[in-house]
Design an enzyme around this catalytic site. Structure first.
Site, PDB file in Angstrom:
ATOM      1  N   TYR A   1      -1.004 -11.361 -20.123  1.00  0.00           N
ATOM      2  CA  TYR A   1      -0.176 -12.371 -20.798  1.00  0.00           C
ATOM      3  C   TYR A   1      -1.061 -13.307 -21.617  1.00  0.00           C
ATOM      4  CZ  TYR A   1       4.162 -11.114 -18.380  1.00  0.00           C
ATOM      5  OH  TYR A   1       5.296 -10.465 -17.933  1.00  0.00           O
TER       6      TYR A   1
ATOM      7  N   LYS B   1      17.459 -10.646 -11.911  1.00  0.00           N
ATOM      8  CA  LYS B   1      17.175  -9.557 -12.857  1.00  0.00           C
ATOM      9  C   LYS B   1      16.383  -8.473 -12.135  1.00  0.00           C
ATOM     10  CE  LYS B   1      16.114 -10.219 -17.275  1.00  0.00           C
ATOM     11  NZ  LYS B   1      15.324 -10.604 -18.463  1.00  0.00           N
TER      12      LYS B   1
ATOM     13  N   LYS C   1      14.280  -4.937 -12.811  1.00  0.00           N
ATOM     14  CA  LYS C   1      13.693  -4.078 -13.835  1.00  0.00           C
ATOM     15  C   LYS C   1      14.003  -2.622 -13.533  1.00  0.00           C
ATOM     16  CE  LYS C   1      11.434  -7.391 -16.031  1.00  0.00           C
ATOM     17  NZ  LYS C   1      11.257  -7.584 -17.471  1.00  0.00           N
TER      18      LYS C   1
ATOM     19  N   GLU D   1      19.873  -4.715 -20.292  1.00  0.00           N
ATOM     20  CA  GLU D   1      19.034  -5.373 -21.298  1.00  0.00           C
ATOM     21  C   GLU D   1      18.254  -4.355 -22.134  1.00  0.00           C
ATOM     22  OE1 GLU D   1      17.214  -8.918 -19.703  1.00  0.00           O
ATOM     23  OE2 GLU D   1      15.457  -8.618 -20.969  1.00  0.00           O
TER      24      GLU D   1
ATOM     25  N   GLU E   1      14.614  -9.939 -27.084  1.00  0.00           N
ATOM     26  CA  GLU E   1      13.224 -10.371 -26.940  1.00  0.00           C
ATOM     27  C   GLU E   1      12.307  -9.637 -27.914  1.00  0.00           C
ATOM     28  OE1 GLU E   1      12.407  -9.254 -22.746  1.00  0.00           O
ATOM     29  OE2 GLU E   1      10.797  -8.038 -23.563  1.00  0.00           O
TER      30      GLU E   1
ATOM     31  N   HIS F   1      15.290 -15.299 -23.751  1.00  0.00           N
ATOM     32  CA  HIS F   1      14.166 -14.624 -23.104  1.00  0.00           C
ATOM     33  C   HIS F   1      13.126 -15.674 -22.730  1.00  0.00           C
ATOM     34  CE1 HIS F   1      10.161 -12.390 -23.755  1.00  0.00           C
ATOM     35  NE2 HIS F   1      10.607 -12.062 -22.568  1.00  0.00           N
ATOM     36  N   ALA F   2      12.646 -15.610 -21.488  1.00  0.00           N
ATOM     37  CA  ALA F   2      11.583 -16.565 -21.117  1.00  0.00           C
ATOM     38  C   ALA F   2      10.546 -15.870 -20.239  1.00  0.00           C
ATOM     39  CB  ALA F   2      12.172 -17.795 -20.449  1.00  0.00           C
ATOM     40  N   GLY F   3       9.714 -16.657 -19.555  1.00  0.00           N
ATOM     41  CA  GLY F   3       8.576 -16.075 -18.866  1.00  0.00           C
ATOM     42  C   GLY F   3       7.410 -16.022 -19.826  1.00  0.00           C
TER      43      GLY F   3
ATOM     44  N   GLU G   1      16.424 -17.772 -18.379  1.00  0.00           N
ATOM     45  CA  GLU G   1      15.490 -17.014 -17.540  1.00  0.00           C
ATOM     46  C   GLU G   1      14.414 -17.960 -16.995  1.00  0.00           C
ATOM     47  OE1 GLU G   1      13.789 -13.646 -19.608  1.00  0.00           O
ATOM     48  OE2 GLU G   1      13.169 -12.705 -17.732  1.00  0.00           O
TER      49      GLU G   1
END
Lengths: 441, 441
Positions: A38, A223, A225, A253, A282, A332-334, A363
Site C-alpha cells: 500500500y 464485505k 472478498k 462489487e 474504485e 471506496h476506502a481503505g 467503507e
C-alpha cells in the site's frame, strides 16, 4: 477569505513516493492484487506563507514512481501562480488545464497514471483551500454557495446527463434544513461498514472469529472478498451468513472489467430480480465512465474513489450525477488515506445534496491510520465529522521520511534484514545505453 | 522455426525517449494538441544471438518519460526468459502477464501509460517473432495456422462479443483464396487516404493548393481537421468540397470523449439518416472499449491504433470483433511509426480475415519516415506490402542517437540556438526534498 490571500502564491511543490511493506502482512485485497505494498504519491504545495496543502493518490507499490513522475510534469501548471488564480472562481479552469495539457493528455487522456497524478494535485489544492478558510473540507463544501460550488466543476462531456443549471438547482433545493442535518451528523455520525472480516486469504476459523467480534461490536455490514474459486466463494458466503444471519448480499462489487459499462449493465439486469445490487467504481477512470454506468443502469451503488478520478472537483460531479440518477454513493476506502478523504465527501452528500443515509455506508479499513496527523473518529460503527482544517491527509513527517521508497530508513532496514530486495543491488536487466554502430544512411 | 530458437533468450531490453521537435514546424494535428513534439518510447529486445526485436509506441512529447519508465518496470517480465516461453503457444500468457502485473495494474488497468508501455513491448516481441521466421509481420500472420493465431489473443472480457471458437471459424472460413488475395495485394496494393491536405492551421490558400495537388496525383480520400470554430469549420468544408467535388463526409472522427461509448452511439444514430458515419479509435484504450463501441453500434469505422492498445495481440482481437460486427477497420496512422505498423495489419485483414478493401483505407502521413530503416512503399495512392522481415519500426541508430531526449545532439543544438528550453537549465519549481522538522508523535 483570509487576509493574506491575494498575495499568496504556490511557491513550490514536492512529491514523494511513499510505500508501506504491506505485502509482508499478507493482507490480500483481491485475487487480482495478491501482494500489494500500500503506497501513495504524496504531494505538498508550499506557499509564500506557512500555509501548505497536502494531497495524495493511493497506489499498490510498483507504479507509484510513474505517478510521482507525472506529478512533476504537471507542477509547472500550479507552481508560481497566486492562489487567487488557482482556487475560488478559477478552480474549474485550473482543473481543466491539468487534464488537458496539450502533450501529456495523449498518454491519458483523463485516465490511469496522468489522471491519478491530477487527483493528487487537485486534492492538495482543495486541502489548501480548506486550510485557508480554517475549516475541514466537508464544512468548506457544506457552507459554500451552490453557485461557487458548481463553478469548481468541469462539466465537459457530461452535460447530456447533467447540466450546470440542474446541478445548481439540486443544491439550492437542499439549502433548507442544512443546519439541522449538520447538527445531526455532528451528533450521530455516518454509518460505516467493515472490510476487515473477510479478506481473501483468511482461514474459515479467522473469518468466523472476526465476524463474531465485529457483530458483537455493533457492525451490521460486512464485505467478503471473492473470486479465487467458485466453490470456495460459496462456502465462505455460507460461513459468513451462518454467523451474521443476513440472507442476501446487498451488492456484488466490480463483477467484470471496470471498463465494461455494458457488461455491468447485463449483470445488473440479471441480478435485479434477485434483489442483489451491482456496485463499482474504485477502478473507474473518470466522470465520463461514471456517467455511462448511470445512464446504462449498470450500477445500483456508486463507489467513487477519492483520488483515482481527478480529485475533489471531479468527485463532486459524480456525486451530483448519482443524485440525479437516484443511485446512492458508497465510497471506496481503505488503502492509504482513502478513509480520511471520503468521510468529508459523504458528510457533504448528506448535509447538502441528498439529505439521507439510506442505503449508504462508508467503507472502513483502519490500516495505516497511524501515519496520518488527523485521526479518523469511528465510534459505534459510525464516522464522526473531522474537526481539523483541511482534507485530513497530512502525514507525519517521520512517516514520510521513514517510508519514502526506495531509500527511507524503514526500507533500508528491510533490505538489511533480507525481507525485501534492495532495488539498488538488483542486477539490472536493462541495457539503458546499447552500444551500436551508427550505420551509414 | 529457426534452428537456434530453443536456446535463444531475451538477454536485455533497452528503452529510449525519442522526440522530434515537430512543434517548431507548426503542424497541428488537432485543436486539443496544438503543439505536439512527435515522439516515441522505443524498445529494443536483445537476445543471445544477433537477433533483435524493435517496438515503439507513439507519444506527443511530454509524457514519453512516463511510458519509458513503465517499460522499465515491465522489463523483468521478459528479460532472461527464453523465446520459446514468450512467443508461439505462450504469447497469450506473456501478454496476460504484462497487463496483470499485480502492483502495476492499479495505475491502469489496461489503459493509459502502462498500456502504451505494454504495446511497445508486445510489438517488439512480435517484431522478434517475424524476424525469427525471416518474414515481414503481415506474412507471418497470413501464413500462421488459425489455431496458433487465436492462441496469441487474450479473450478475457470479450467473450460476450466473440469467443475463441468463433474467431477460429472466421479465420478458417477465409483460408480458401488466400493465395490469390496475397498475390492481388502484392500486385495492386491497398488504398490509402491523405491527412496532409487539411491540417488545422493551414490557410485557405494552402488547403486549396494541397487539395489540387493531391487530387491531380490520384488521391480520392481527404481528411480535414475541424474543431476550432464551427463557422470556420463550415467554410473549410465548403472550400475542400468545391475543389474535390465530393458531396458528403464519409465519417466524422472522434466527435466526443474517446471514453463516451453511449455518446458516440447517440451521435452515430443522429448521423445515420444523413449517410455520415462515425469513426473513432486512436484514443480508445483497449479491446473492452472497442467491444462496447461495436455492441452499441457507436462506430461505422473502427480506427485501431497499433500501439495505444496492447500491441499486435490485442489489435488482432479488435479486428476479429470488427469483422463479426461487420464494421470496416481504417487504422489511425501518421505520428511516429504508425504508417509502418498498420500497413501490416491491414494486409492481413484483407488476405486472411475480410477479403475486401471496400470502405477501407489506410491513413497516410509521410512525416518522419526518413528515420526508419524500412521505407514505406506508397505508389499511386496505394500501400504495397513490406518485404523486409519484421514489423518495419526499426529506426536508424543515428536517428536514435540524435533525437534521444533530452541529451541527444539534435536537442542540444536546439537548446544552443535558443529554439527550445534546455530542461537541465530550467529553474526547477519543485522542492524534491523539503526540509521539515520531524514533529513528535
Amino acid at each position: 477569505m483570509s487576509d493574506n490571500f491575494a498575495a499568496t502564491r504556490v511557491r513550490a511543490l514536492s512529491v514523494r513516493d511513499i510505500r508501506f511493506p504491506t505485502s509482508l502482512e499478507n493482507t490480500c485485497p483481491s485475487e487480482q492484487h495478491p501482494d500489494p505494498d500500500y503506497s501513495c504519491a504524496y504531494v505538498t504545495l508550499f506557499t509564500d506563507t506557512d500555509l501548505r496543502g497536502h494531497g495524495l493518490c493511493f497506489t499498490l507499490g510498483r507504479g507509484t514512481e510513474l505517478v510521482v513522475s507525472a506529478v512533476k510534469s504537471l507542477a509547472r501548471l500550479v507552481v508560481g501562480r497566486p492562489l487567487s488564480k488557482l482556487l475560488y472562481g478559477n478552480m474549474r479552469a485550473t482543473w481543466h488545464s491539468l487534464v488537458s495539457e496539450s502533450q501529456l493528455r495523449w498518454v491519458g487522456p483523463e485516465k490511469g497514471v496522468v489522471h491519478l497524478a491530477v487527483g493528487a494535485v487537485v486534492n492538495a489544492l482543495w486541502d489548501l483551500w480548506a486550510r485557508l478558510e480554517r475549516v475541514p473540507l466537508w464544512k468548506l463544501l457544506v457552507d459554500m454557495d451552490p453557485q461557487v460550488l458548481v463553478s469548481t466543476i468541469d462539466f465537459t462531456y457530461i452535460t447530456d446527463a447533467l447540466t450546470e443549471q440542474e446541478a445548481l438547482q439540486m443544491l439550492q433545493q437542499m439549502q433548507e434544513g442544512k443546519q439541522e442535518r449538520e447538527n445531526f451528523m455532528l451528533k450521530n455520525g455516518y454509518p460505516a461498514y467493515t472490510t476487515a472480516a473477510g479478506w481473501i486469504e483468511y482461514s474459515d476459523e479467522k473469518i468466523r472469529t472476526k465476524c463474531e467480534q465485529f457483530l458483537a461490536r455493533g457492525w451490521r455490514h460486512f464485505k467478503l472478498k471473492v473470486g479465487l474459486d467458485l466453490q470456495r466463494d460459496k462456502e465462505r458466503c455460507r460461513l459468513v451468513r451462518d454467523i451474521i444471519g443476513f440472507c442476501r448480499p446487498l451488492w456484488i462489487e466490480e463483477p467484470t472489467s471496470p471498463d465494461d459499462i455494458l457488461g455491468h449493465a447485463t449483470i445488473a439486469d440479471a441480478l435485479r430480480p434477485l434483489g442483489i445490487g451491482v456496485a463499482t467504481g474504485e477502478a473507474c477512470q473518470n466522470r465520463v465512465v461514471f456517467k455511462q454506468l448511470l445512464q446504462a443502469k449498470a450500477i445500483d451503488f456508486c463507489q467513487i474513489d477519492a483520488c483515482r478520478v481527478g480529485g475533489v472537483s471531479e468527485v463532486l460531479a459524480i456525486y451530483l450525477m448519482a443524485k440525479k440518477f437516484n443511485v446512492p454513493v458508497c465510497p471506496h476506502a481503505g488503502g492509504v488515506g482513502l478513509c480520511q478523504m471520503v468521510q468529508h465527501l459523504q458528510m457533504w452528500d448528506y448535509v447538502s445534496l441528498t439529505g439521507t443515509t439510506k442505503n449508504r455506508v462508508i467503507e472502513y479499513v483502519p490500516h495505516l491510520e497511524e501515519h496520518f496527523k488527523t485521526q479518523i473518529n469511528v465510534t459505534n460503527c459510525r464516522y464522526f465529522p473531522p474537526k481539523i482544517p483541511g482534507y485530513s491527509v497530512e502525514m507525519w513527517a517521520k512517516s514520510l521520511q521513514d517510508y519514502e521508497y526506495p531509500a527511507g530508513p524503514a526500507w533500508k532496514k528491510l533490505y538489511a534484514e533480507g525481507k525485501f530486495p534492495d532495488p539498488a543491488m538488483e542486477k539490472c536487466p536493462l541495457v539503458e545505453r546499447p552500444i551500436e554502430r551508427i550505420s551509414k544512411r
